[in-house]
Design an enzyme around this catalytic site. Structure first.
Site, PDB file in Angstrom:
ATOM      1  N   PHE A 170      49.625  39.629  23.800  1.00 57.28           N
ATOM      2  CA  PHE A 170      49.723  38.058  23.249  1.00 57.28           C
ATOM      3  C   PHE A 170      48.340  39.019  22.036  1.00 57.28           C
ATOM      4  CE2 PHE A 170      51.022  35.843  26.428  1.00 57.28           C
ATOM      5  CZ  PHE A 170      51.104  34.315  25.588  1.00 57.28           C
ATOM      6  N   GLU A 171      48.280  38.267  20.904  1.00 59.24           N
ATOM      7  CA  GLU A 171      47.458  39.124  19.910  1.00 59.24           C
ATOM      8  C   GLU A 171      47.223  37.303  19.505  1.00 59.24           C
ATOM      9  OE1 GLU A 171      45.348  41.397  18.175  1.00 59.24           O
ATOM     10  OE2 GLU A 171      46.354  42.706  19.997  1.00 59.24           O
ATOM     11  N   LEU A 172      45.429  37.433  20.442  1.00 60.74           N
ATOM     12  CA  LEU A 172      45.080  35.618  20.245  1.00 60.74           C
ATOM     13  C   LEU A 172      44.550  35.027  18.505  1.00 60.74           C
ATOM     14  CD1 LEU A 172      43.365  35.165  23.799  1.00 60.74           C
ATOM     15  CD2 LEU A 172      45.454  34.583  23.325  1.00 60.74           C
TER      16      LEU A 172
END
Length: 116
Positions: A50-52
């Protein structure tokens, strides 16, 4: 990709934020030695990164007003992935057996706690 798109849909349903879905090298950059590599070496078949929120404006220092929405989105996306992995692993008779076992253990725990 199917599970990733489902997670992105779950994320979008929280606050309308669109997340990009794809392999790490296609979406971010080529890398090696990551936790995904380690997990694959351990035989873990599903790994996700996940890249937020943000998109590059604030880097890894989100403004305070974006922290809670980011957590809510990540939770929704992770829950989708976890549910998929659970259902894929514990389907059919296995799920029934596991549910029965947990019910018995829970009943024993409640009974033994109540008697003490």
């Amino acid at each position: 990709m199917k599970v990733g798109r489902g997670a992105a849909d779950a994320i979008r349903s929280v606050h309308g934020k669109d997340y990009t879905v794809g392999t790490s090298p296609d979406v971010l950059y080529a890398n090696s030695g990551s936790s995904q590599d380690w997990a694959r070496m351990q035989g873990i078949p599903l790994t996700y990164t996940f890249e937020l929120r943000d998109g590059g404006t604030f880097g890894f220092e989100l403004p305070q007003d974006q922290i809670q929405p980011t957590c809510e989105e990540a939770y929704s996306g992770a829950l989708h992935i976890i549910t998929y992995a659970h259902d894929k692993t514990f389907s059919g008779a296995t799920a029934t057996t596991a549910a029965t076992l947990w019910s018995i253990l829970l009943a024993l725990g409640v009974t033994s706690t109540t008697l003490m």
